[in-house]
Write a protein that holds these residues in place. Structure first.
Motif, PDB file in Angstrom:
ATOM      1  N   THR A   1       0.848  -1.189   0.000  1.00 55.41           N
ATOM      2  CA  THR A   1       0.000   0.000   0.000  1.00 55.41           C
ATOM      3  C   THR A   1       0.883   1.237   0.000  1.00 55.41           C
ATOM      4  O   THR A   1       2.116   1.110  -0.045  1.00 55.41           O
ATOM      5  CB  THR A   1      -0.934   0.005   1.221  1.00 55.41           C
TER       6      THR A   1
ATOM      7  N   GLN B   1      -5.931  -1.849   0.977  1.00 53.02           N
ATOM      8  CA  GLN B   1      -5.453  -3.040   0.265  1.00 53.02           C
ATOM      9  C   GLN B   1      -6.012  -4.244   1.024  1.00 53.02           C
ATOM     10  O   GLN B   1      -5.346  -4.857   1.854  1.00 53.02           O
ATOM     11  CB  GLN B   1      -3.925  -3.062   0.244  1.00 53.02           C
TER      12      GLN B   1
ATOM     13  N   THR C   1       1.463  -3.896   4.308  1.00 53.43           N
ATOM     14  CA  THR C   1       0.377  -4.841   4.581  1.00 53.43           C
ATOM     15  C   THR C   1       0.983  -6.148   5.099  1.00 53.43           C
ATOM     16  O   THR C   1       2.181  -6.408   4.930  1.00 53.43           O
ATOM     17  CB  THR C   1      -0.430  -5.137   3.303  1.00 53.43           C
TER      18      THR C   1
END
Length: 695
Positions: free
Chosen positions: A603, A622, A672
């Motif tokens: 992200t 995301q 992430t």
């Protein structure tokens, strides 16, 4: 009257100019060269003390005898006689002209001393009495100078841009005396004396031998000789030829040899400059084989030995030595079997002295696994040979001995086959002795020069180790190549016995006979270098299939026909996947599983703002194939001592971080992650953003 007197004076000067044109002159090389600048000066000073009175007397006599005006003279008694006019731009009064004519004899003498001619070369001028003030000269050009006084010394320097060879040419006007009136010294860039020369009055032109030199600056010093000096003109010239295959002085010791290459079997050139000169060379052999030394030189009309050459192994033990006669311009030595390594050649004067002519050397090399390897002069260093295989060797000199050893795997009747080049003599030149492992002599074979191929009667040997000794025989020795072969009672039939390689261990292929004899081994290298390309990637919703590269432990690729690759299903979502490589075929066995990883998509930070003693950050969502996010912040751009905050909600895109230090700059980044089967997979970090907190 003024114009005619000027004409008379000009005619006298012109006639004198024609009379003192230089005559080509010569030299003789010194037997005892100056080794350095200091020793050269001491040598010169000693000669000055011995010869100064005689030189002065000879010099005065020479001036009186040679001050003779020759050719067509102006009629000084008849002012009206015809002479060639010289254009005089300055006007002189009658008194000035009369004064010039009264001093004509003195002025003529001065002009004779200062005169240098361009007929032989460029005249040298200026103060060049030291190395620091040396006159700069060019190679392959002639320069004219003269010794101006008993203590006069002239220095010259020249530069060579590329390696090559030079020779020093010295000429001078004829002097009716065989005394040495000039000495010349040639120095390298380190001011070490390369060579020194003496020049006689009656020998008007001499060119020294070629000298191989590297690129650099060199010096020449010219001074009076042992018999005094003559103030007649001399000419110097440095002949230079660029070359990469000439020896480069100084190469007088084994620690400073010139390097020879064998890749193209090059010929190298050199010269022995003086009695004490020695030339060293070295060359490297990358694999076992045999060599021979080829030596050539310019023709010398004498049969004396003027060169000696010595061949040394890596331990500086002499393999062989050679003598070369002046009227034998080319000779190639016998073949010598050698292992891989660095070898040396030394060239020096021969027993009859030396000749300053060019020589050339060449090492002929052939790679071979069946040649004897020196030194094998005793049983401890015997070359190992196999039954039913031909090997080559040579007896290099009177004292040379070649030892071999072989194994008999089981009791057998064997015979020895010995061959050599045919000789027009039935004398015995080779003696071969067979020993058992206790060094009891079992058999002796004597071989004649006319027996170019002979197989000895069979002898029954039990299993064990045996030795062969090859040496000269009663008629002396021959250096021609010979061959030996141990023939078994049956013909070996070899088959490949294979031990397969695995990912952890090497295998091998051994050629083996039913009698147990072997004839070579090939290594199968362990298949332990297996890689995936790529080994990891980022989730994009598509199935991924990395390529597989398999190499042996030696780094060589293994053909794909020797293995299969099995890919698991899926390979689209975030996670780890095992890719299995299974070996097959005659040479490899076993299997290896390599892991391939798919990471979650990354992200990026959408916005960041300060709050009181903290900051608020927002990032792009995301949520596919992720569990949540991590936020990391630090006071340092490399994020050392950073703090990581986890957001366990893949739908959340805003987080506020508080309790920080007010009015301070912070670096912030986001990534992430996904948790799967007890393992966490992380994406790459986003680009960092900065924010300064509020008080």
């Amino acid at each position: 009257m003024k114009k005619k007197r000027l004409k008379q004076f000009a005619s006298v000067v012109l006639t004198l100019t024609l009379a003192v044109q230089p005559v080509i002159a010569g030299a003789q090389e010194l037997d005892v060269p100056a080794e350095n600048f200091d020793s050269a000066e001491v040598f010169a000073d000693a000669k000055e003390e011995e010869t100064e009175p005689a030189a002065t007397e000879t010099e005065n006599d020479s001036e009186e005898e040679n001050l003779e005006i020759v050719g067509e003279q102006p009629d000084l008694e008849n002012p009206e006689s015809e002479v060639e006019e010289i254009d005089i731009t300055d006007d002189f009064s009658d008194s000035e002209t009369d004064e010039m004519q009264r001093e004509s004899s003195q002025q003529i003498e001065l002009e004779e001393q200062e005169f240098t001619t361009d007929a032989a070369g460029t005249s040298i001028s200026g103060n060049n009495t030291t190395a620091d003030t040396a006159s700069v000269i060019s190679v392959n050009a002639t320069y004219t100078d003269y010794i101006k006084s008993y203590d006069d010394v002239s220095w010259y320097k020249f530069r060579i841009s590329n390696p090559g060879y030079i020779s020093f040419k010295f000429t001078h006007d004829y002097v009716d005396s065989s005394g040495n009136y000039w000495e010349a010294y040639l120095y390298d860039m380190d001011k070490s004396c390369l060579n020194s020369y003496d020049y006689r009055g009656t020998e008007t032109s001499v060119t020294g031998g070629n000298i191989g030199v590297p690129a650099g600056t060199y010096y020449i010093k010219v001074k009076k000789g042992g018999s005094g000096y003559k103030d007649v003109n001399y000419n110097i010239k440095v002949n230079y030829t660029s070359s990469s295959i000439w020896e480069k002085e100084f190469n007088d010791t084994y620690s400073s040899p010139n390097v020879m290459t064998l890749d193209t079997n090059k010929t190298y050139y050199g010269s022995i400059m003086k009695y004490s000169d020695v030339d060293w060379y070295k060359f490297k052999i990358s694999s076992p084989g045999y060599i021979s030394l080829k030596f050539g030189h310019d023709y010398v009309e004498e049969s004396g030995n003027y060169w000696e050459a010595y061949l040394y192994n890596p331990e500086m033990n002499c393999l062989n030595y050679y003598y070369y006669q002046g009227n034998n311009t080319s000779a190639t030595g016998e073949n010598i079997g050698v292992p891989a390594g660095t070898y040396y050649i030394k060239v020096q004067k021969g027993g009859s002295g030396y000749k300053e002519v060019n020589y050339n050397v060449k090492i002929n090399y052939t790679a071979s696994g069946v040649w004897e390897k020196e030194f094998n002069d005793d049983y401890n260093s015997a070359n190992t040979i196999s039954i039913n295989k031909t090997y080559y060797g040579s007896i290099m000199k009177y004292s040379d001995v070649d030892w071999y050893k072989f194994k008999v795997s089981k009791t057998d009747s064997v015979s020895l086959k010995f061959t050599h080049k045919y000789m027009e003599s039935n004398g015995y030149y080779w003696c071969v002795d067979l020993y058992n492992s206790s060094f009891s002599k079992l058999k002796t074979y004597d071989l004649r020069g006319t027996d170019s191929s002979k197989t000895m009667p069979k002898i029954r040997l039990s299993s064990g180790t045996y030795y062969l000794k090859v040496a000269k025989d009663g008629s002396g020795y021959s250096s021609v190549d010979y061959t030996i072969k141990i023939n078994p009672s049956h013909t070996h039939a070899y088959k490949n016995v294979i031990t397969k390689a695995t990912p952890k261990a090497n295998g091998k292929i051994v050629k083996t006979c039913s009698c147990g004899a072997t004839n070579g081994t090939t290594v199968l290298y362990a298949a332990n270098k297996i890689s995936l390309s790529p080994s990891s990637c980022t989730y994009n919703g598509k199935v991924r299939k990395p390529s597989v590269v398999v190499k042996g432990s030696n780094g060589a690729a293994i053909n794909s026909s020797y293995y299969t690759v099995s890919y698991p299903s899926g390979r689209k979502n975030v996670g780890s996947y095992g890719i299995k490589v299974t070996f097959k075929g005659s040479y490899y066995q076993g299997s290896v599983t390599k892991t391939f990883v798919i990471k979650p998509a990354a992200t990026s930070i959408a916005a960041i703002a300060f709050v009181s003693k903290g900051f608020r950050v927002r990032w792009k969502e995301q949520s596919v194939q992720t569990t949540g996010y991590q936020i990391q912040y630090s006071r340092n751009s490399n994020f050392s001592n950073g703090t990581t905050v986890s957001v366990k909600n893949n739908k959340k895109t805003v987080e506020t971080c508080k309790r920080l230090t007010g009015s301070k700059k912070y670096y912030v980044r986001v990534r992430t992650y996904k948790e799967l089967n007890g393992k966490t997979y992380y994406s790459a970090w986003s680009a960092a953003k900065t924010v300064t907190t509020k008080k």
